[in-house]
Design an enzyme around this catalytic site. Structure first.
Site, PDB file in Angstrom:
ATOM      1  N   GLU A  46      35.217  57.332  54.234  1.00 50.51           N
ATOM      2  CA  GLU A  46      34.902  58.562  53.534  1.00 50.51           C
ATOM      3  C   GLU A  46      33.543  58.527  52.876  1.00 50.51           C
ATOM      4  O   GLU A  46      33.057  57.473  52.455  1.00 50.51           O
ATOM      5  CB  GLU A  46      35.996  58.928  52.531  1.00 50.51           C
ATOM      6  CG  GLU A  46      36.230  57.898  51.473  1.00 50.51           C
ATOM      7  CD  GLU A  46      37.281  58.381  50.482  1.00 50.51           C
ATOM      8  OE1 GLU A  46      38.439  58.518  50.891  1.00 50.51           O
ATOM      9  OE2 GLU A  46      36.941  58.622  49.323  1.00 50.51           O
ATOM     10  N   CYS A 104      39.796  48.072  50.213  1.00 49.62           N
ATOM     11  CA  CYS A 104      39.089  47.109  49.376  1.00 49.62           C
ATOM     12  C   CYS A 104      40.085  46.051  48.944  1.00 49.62           C
ATOM     13  O   CYS A 104      41.241  46.359  48.648  1.00 49.62           O
ATOM     14  CB  CYS A 104      38.501  47.798  48.145  1.00 49.62           C
ATOM     15  SG  CYS A 104      37.530  46.684  47.099  1.00 49.62           S
ATOM     16  N   CYS A 107      41.365  46.597  41.945  1.00 43.45           N
ATOM     17  CA  CYS A 107      41.239  47.168  40.601  1.00 43.45           C
ATOM     18  C   CYS A 107      42.395  48.153  40.394  1.00 43.45           C
ATOM     19  O   CYS A 107      42.684  48.986  41.268  1.00 43.45           O
ATOM     20  CB  CYS A 107      39.891  47.866  40.435  1.00 43.45           C
ATOM     21  SG  CYS A 107      38.516  46.745  40.745  1.00 43.45           S
ATOM     22  N   CYS A 120      42.071  52.155  40.741  1.00 42.31           N
ATOM     23  CA  CYS A 120      41.278  52.679  41.858  1.00 42.31           C
ATOM     24  C   CYS A 120      42.179  52.900  43.072  1.00 42.31           C
ATOM     25  O   CYS A 120      42.903  51.995  43.500  1.00 42.31           O
ATOM     26  CB  CYS A 120      40.163  51.696  42.196  1.00 42.31           C
ATOM     27  SG  CYS A 120      39.315  52.057  43.745  1.00 42.31           S
ATOM     28  N   GLU A 151      33.975  47.200  48.488  1.00 41.43           N
ATOM     29  CA  GLU A 151      33.091  46.416  47.624  1.00 41.43           C
ATOM     30  C   GLU A 151      31.922  45.940  48.498  1.00 41.43           C
ATOM     31  O   GLU A 151      32.084  45.031  49.326  1.00 41.43           O
ATOM     32  CB  GLU A 151      33.868  45.233  47.020  1.00 41.43           C
ATOM     33  CG  GLU A 151      33.014  44.187  46.352  1.00 41.43           C
ATOM     34  CD  GLU A 151      31.978  44.731  45.363  1.00 41.43           C
ATOM     35  OE1 GLU A 151      32.315  45.572  44.508  1.00 41.43           O
ATOM     36  OE2 GLU A 151      30.814  44.286  45.449  1.00 41.43           O
ATOM     37  N   SER A 167      30.096  47.590  37.795  1.00 39.64           N
ATOM     38  CA  SER A 167      31.276  48.255  37.252  1.00 39.64           C
ATOM     39  C   SER A 167      31.956  47.299  36.278  1.00 39.64           C
ATOM     40  O   SER A 167      32.590  46.332  36.694  1.00 39.64           O
ATOM     41  CB  SER A 167      32.230  48.636  38.388  1.00 39.64           C
ATOM     42  OG  SER A 167      31.583  49.524  39.280  1.00 39.64           O
TER      43      SER A 167
HETATM   44  N1  SAH Z   1      33.478  48.501  44.713  1.00 40.17           N
HETATM   45  C1  SAH Z   1      32.321  48.990  44.051  1.00 40.17           C
HETATM   46  C2  SAH Z   1      31.839  50.324  44.579  1.00 40.17           C
HETATM   47  C3  SAH Z   1      32.894  51.327  44.912  1.00 40.17           C
HETATM   48  S1  SAH Z   1      33.831  51.929  43.539  1.00 40.17           S
HETATM   49  C4  SAH Z   1      32.551  49.043  42.550  1.00 40.17           C
HETATM   50  O1  SAH Z   1      33.685  48.900  42.122  1.00 40.17           O
HETATM   51  O2  SAH Z   1      31.569  49.208  41.832  1.00 40.17           O
HETATM   52  C5  SAH Z   1      32.650  53.021  42.808  1.00 40.17           C
HETATM   53  C6  SAH Z   1      32.944  53.389  41.365  1.00 40.17           C
HETATM   54  O3  SAH Z   1      34.086  54.245  41.271  1.00 40.17           O
HETATM   55  C7  SAH Z   1      33.227  52.179  40.490  1.00 40.17           C
HETATM   56  O4  SAH Z   1      32.437  52.202  39.337  1.00 40.17           O
HETATM   57  C8  SAH Z   1      34.688  52.374  40.180  1.00 40.17           C
HETATM   58  O5  SAH Z   1      35.023  51.778  38.977  1.00 40.17           O
HETATM   59  C9  SAH Z   1      34.841  53.866  40.156  1.00 40.17           C
HETATM   60  N2  SAH Z   1      36.235  54.304  40.288  1.00 40.17           N
HETATM   61  C10 SAH Z   1      37.177  53.784  41.077  1.00 40.17           C
HETATM   62  N3  SAH Z   1      38.357  54.416  40.942  1.00 40.17           N
HETATM   63  C11 SAH Z   1      38.150  55.393  40.030  1.00 40.17           C
HETATM   64  C12 SAH Z   1      38.990  56.393  39.462  1.00 40.17           C
HETATM   65  N4  SAH Z   1      40.265  56.517  39.807  1.00 40.17           N
HETATM   66  N5  SAH Z   1      38.446  57.222  38.531  1.00 40.17           N
HETATM   67  C13 SAH Z   1      37.144  57.106  38.195  1.00 40.17           C
HETATM   68  N6  SAH Z   1      36.306  56.183  38.703  1.00 40.17           N
HETATM   69  C14 SAH Z   1      36.802  55.325  39.607  1.00 40.17           C
HETATM   70 FE1  SF4 Z   2      37.273  47.960  45.174  1.00 42.30          FE
HETATM   71 FE2  SF4 Z   2      35.445  49.144  43.602  1.00 42.30          FE
HETATM   72 FE3  SF4 Z   2      37.931  50.163  43.868  1.00 42.30          FE
HETATM   73 FE4  SF4 Z   2      37.585  47.889  42.522  1.00 42.30          FE
HETATM   74  S1  SF4 Z   2      36.778  49.911  41.971  1.00 42.30           S
HETATM   75  S2  SF4 Z   2      39.181  48.268  44.055  1.00 42.30           S
HETATM   76  S3  SF4 Z   2      35.964  46.948  43.698  1.00 42.30           S
HETATM   77  S4  SF4 Z   2      36.388  49.993  45.467  1.00 42.30           S
END
Ligand code: SAH
Ligand code: SF4
Length: 346
Positions: A89, A109, A113, A116, A165, A217
């Protein structure tokens, strides 16, 4: 007819798709793919029809399964489907002076987290460099035909903030950066790689020739808070991540950004804000605060508006640079893996 998308072939090897053609044909094709992408090979007007047919059957390494728009057409979300079924996406966002695409680097991923959607879904596979770059190229091809009124009609900024990631897929992401910067001619300053804190990856990126922006992050300003949200913190604790980001800043001179997803009752206290401000001061970083987009597999909720404001005010009062990031495309789930999640559970 070739059944390999030319985006899956290294830009230097495109001649291999055009046996018997003079080498300048490969150069012309490379120009179309990397400098002025078009949605269909028919539009590659300076190529003879035999060449267009040779590459046209599978110009893109994916099909467009979902194409949704929101925010009065200023946000566009695509779900691409690779031939093996992998969902990729990307989200395109038009602003006054920027047109930004948020791209994926993996399918799923492995970082897990808790808040997420991508993380909740687990890891399927890495994306190839060509699949990463094709997301940007597709957006450029799309914009050429359907520009966003009032926004640049080319992608001006790329953020690696979609699914996955990036620094856990280092070699392919590195190759995608090389193609975007050295082949397409994008400025490294228009690219941001976002990481959850893969320390060896940050250190390697610091050694690359390109001064791309780094977003880290954090989501927690001490190890207890952070480990609850980001399992990788047990492997690379906060202090190690901060030191690695500090070294990146020293090597590149590019301001680090800290991403912080605000979750009600978990990481939205003034105590966290003060600790975060201290970290941001140390890194001279900019803090991007974003309210949680709730996900179906977690009970976590976004902080209320008052608490969001209070958190940002405490950050500012303690000397941090911080902005509350506008959330785009909420009605189309344009946040991190959510479209894919919805389709998988439908
Ligand atoms: N894996 C990398 C890049 C992809 S995630 C990372 O974690 O930085 C990109 C951003 O989206 C990250 O800062 C993550 O914390 C945020 N994110 C993920 N899930 C989210 C959610 N449910 N609500 C708001 N931000 C979110
Ligand atoms: Fe992966 Fe980034 Fe989501 Fe964490 S926030 S699970 S590193 S995509």
């Amino acid at each position: 007819m070739s059944d390999t998308s030319p985006y899956l072939v290294p830009p230097e090897d495109l001649g291999s798709l055009l046996p018997g053609e003079p080498s300048f044909r490969a150069d012309q094709l490379r120009d179309w793919l990397y400098h002025s992408p078009v949605l269909t090979a028919d539009e590659m007007t300076n190529l003879p029809s035999a060449v267009r047919e040779a590459v046209g059957g599978d110009l893109w390494p994916f099909e467009v399964e979902v194409d949704q728009s929101a925010d009065n057409g200023r946000t566009r979300k695509w779900l691409f489907r690779a031939p093996d079924g992998a969902a990729i996406e990307a989200v395109l966002m038009g602003y006054r002076k920027r047109t930004t695409i948020c791209i994926s680097s993996q399918v799923g991923c492995a970082m897990g987290c808790t808040f997420c959607a991508t993380g909740q879904f687990g890891f399927d596979r890495h994306l190839e460099a060509g699949e990463i770059v094709a997301q940007v190229a597709y957006a450029n091809a799309f914009l050429r035909r359907f520009p966003i009124p009032g926004s640049p009609d080319r992608v001006t900024n790329v953020v690696y903030m979609g699914m996955g990631e990036p620094l856990a897929n280092y070699e392919r992401v590195r190759e995608s950066l090389r193609r975007l910067i050295d082949v397409s001619g994008m400025s490294a300053r228009s690219i941001t790689v976002s990481t959850v804190g893969v320390v060896p990856g940050i250190d390697r990126l610091a050694d690359e020739p390109w001064p791309v922006y780094l977003a880290v992050s954090l989501h927690g300003a001490d190890d207890v808070t952070r480990s609850r949200l980001v399992p990788l913190n047990d492997r690379y604790p906060l202090e190690a991540v901060i030191e690695s980001a500090e070294a990146y800043f020293a090597a590149k001179g590019r301001r680090i950004s800290i991403e912080w997803t605000l979750i009600k009752g978990v990481n939205d206290s003034d105590d966290q804000a003060r600790k975060l401000a201290a970290i941001a001061g140390r890194l001279r970083a900019h803090v991007n605060v974003i309210a949680l987009n709730p996900t179906p597999l977690s009970d976590d909720r976004p902080s209320g508006d008052d608490r969001i404001r209070g958190f940002v005010e405490t950050l500012l009062a303690n000397g941090a640079n911080a902005t509350l990031r506008e959330t785009r495309g909420q009605e189309i789930d344009a946040a991190c893996g959510q479209l894919r999640l919805r389709r998988a559970t439908e």
